[in-house]
Enzyme design. Structure first.
Site, short mmCIF file in Angstrom:
data_model
loop_
_atom_site.label_atom_id
_atom_site.label_comp_id
_atom_site.label_asym_id
_atom_site.label_seq_id
_atom_site.Cartn_x
_atom_site.Cartn_y
_atom_site.Cartn_z
N GLU A 29 -6.52 9.16 2.23
CA GLU A 29 -5.53 9.12 1.16
C GLU A 29 -5.51 10.44 0.39
O GLU A 29 -6.52 10.86 -0.17
CB GLU A 29 -5.85 7.96 0.21
CG GLU A 29 -5.78 6.59 0.89
CD GLU A 29 -6.47 5.51 0.10
OE1 GLU A 29 -6.80 5.75 -1.08
OE2 GLU A 29 -6.71 4.42 0.67
N GLU A 60 -7.73 1.29 3.48
CA GLU A 60 -9.04 1.73 3.97
C GLU A 60 -9.36 1.10 5.32
O GLU A 60 -9.94 1.75 6.19
CB GLU A 60 -10.12 1.39 2.94
CG GLU A 60 -10.09 2.26 1.70
CD GLU A 60 -8.94 1.92 0.76
OE1 GLU A 60 -8.52 2.81 -0.01
OE2 GLU A 60 -8.46 0.76 0.80
N HIS A 129 -14.80 2.81 -9.78
CA HIS A 129 -14.88 4.19 -9.33
C HIS A 129 -16.29 4.75 -9.48
O HIS A 129 -16.46 5.97 -9.52
CB HIS A 129 -13.91 5.08 -10.12
CG HIS A 129 -12.47 4.69 -10.01
ND1 HIS A 129 -11.95 3.66 -10.74
CD2 HIS A 129 -11.47 5.18 -9.26
CE1 HIS A 129 -10.65 3.53 -10.45
NE2 HIS A 129 -10.35 4.45 -9.56
#
Length: 337
Positions: A29, A60, A129
């Site tokens: 990405e 993914e 994250h």
């Protein structure tokens, strides 16, 4: 030698690998035109074209599944999962296909695949994250798992991973991307400027998978760490003045057991440091190895300094991390045992 950030060292490794072998392809990405969210693939599409470095849909599972097919066909894909937290949709492909392809095909097919993932916290990325999922990969037979702590190792280990005939999970500590000493700080320090850059060998620099590095020699206690925590451990040793030997594992699997055992047999004490949660973290495996091979040399219980057993606590991020103070207290405790 050139001075580089870890980002630049990774980009340099990819550039060298793609230049040396036209079977190496890079995709994921935003890695093409944009050059990756952390800029690790900057310039590669312009240099090698859209068939060698290209963007993918936000899938993914699709990224890794496609890469496995390419690898079985004879290419050498090096794909990026934008954050390690995003790898869960692809986990079945990694475990059930990539890791088992050689065995299931009786060696007829191999899977020369590298899956790069930024890992760990420290950039205010919150729960989705900031995770450190290395133990999920070290549990899987057929995978190699790598965590560099310096720009030179990031380059050398990545080139070795791309050359490997089997799948490699390559975890890149985000806190180290822009300077190898960001990991020292217990409080938020965000600097996107080049500072304290690491020296990186020119050309095709390889660091063998499965080889640990002794970052600080000592006689009193062995500290086992990887990634950002190597720098935290070094800072703790300096702050306390304890004669600690700090070992940077670099590769979790294959694990450099002889280096670990030789150190603990010499010091008689062991502290293990990692950012991931305590329960079932990779430190438990390290403790089992040390207990098995160094039992009669140990002069104190093995200690682990880790993240908390909680969902990632964004508001308490810098308390969650093992910092020099927490590691320093563990060093003092084990010396008093």
């Amino acid at each position: 030698m050139a001075k580089m950030t870890m980002i630049e060292a990774i980009q340099n490794a990819l550039d060298i690998a793609m230049g040396d072998d036209d079977k190496v392809v890079v995709f994921g990405e935003d890695v093409g035109y944009f050059g990756g969210v952390f800029r690790c693939t900057a310039g590669l599409q312009k240099k090698y074209g859209t068939s060698r470095c290209f963007d993918t849909p936000i899938s993914e599972l699709g990224i890794v599944g496609t890469a496995i097919g390419m690898a079985a066909y004879g290419l050498k894909p090096c794909v990026e999962i934008q954050f390690a937290d995003y790898m869960y949709p692809a986990y079945d492909q990694i475990v059930s296909e990539a890791a088992r392809l050689r065995y299931r095909s009786a060696g007829e097919f191999t899977c020369p695949l590298v899956v790069r993932m930024p890992t760990g916290g420290g950039i205010f990325g919150a729960q989705t994250h900031s995770q450190s999922p290395e133990a999920l990969f070290t549990h899987v037979a057929g995978l190699k798992t790598v965590v560099p702590s310096t720009p030179a190792d990031a380059k050398g280990l990545l080139l070795a991973a791309i050359a490997d005939p089997d799948p490699v999970i390559f975890l890149e500590p985000k806190r180290l991307y822009n300077g190898p000493f960001d990991g020292y700080h217990e409080k938020p320090v965000v600097s996107w400027k080049k500072h304290d850059l690491g020296e990186v060998p020119d050309g095709h620099h390889l660091v063998p998978l499965g080889s640990a590095a002794i970052r600080r020699e000592g006689q009193a206690v062995t500290v086992l760490a990887y990634g950002t925590m190597v720098h935290v451990a070094l800072a703790a040793a300096e702050a306390t003045g304890i004669d600690a030997e700090v070992i940077d594992l670099r590769t979790l699997l294959p694990l450099d057991t002889p280096t670990i055992v030789a150190s603990v047999q010499k010091t008689g004490r062991c502290v293990i440091v990692h950012e991931a949660t305590l329960t079932s973290g990779f430190g438990a495996e390290l403790a089992a190895v040390v207990q098995r091979d160094c039992f009669y040399n140990l002069e104190a219980p093995i200690l682990r300094v880790t993240g908390w057993d909680t969902p990632y606590p964004h508001a308490q991020e810098w308390d969650y991390f093992p910092g020099p103070d927490r590691v320093g207290r563990a060093l003092q405790q084990i010396m008093e045992a």
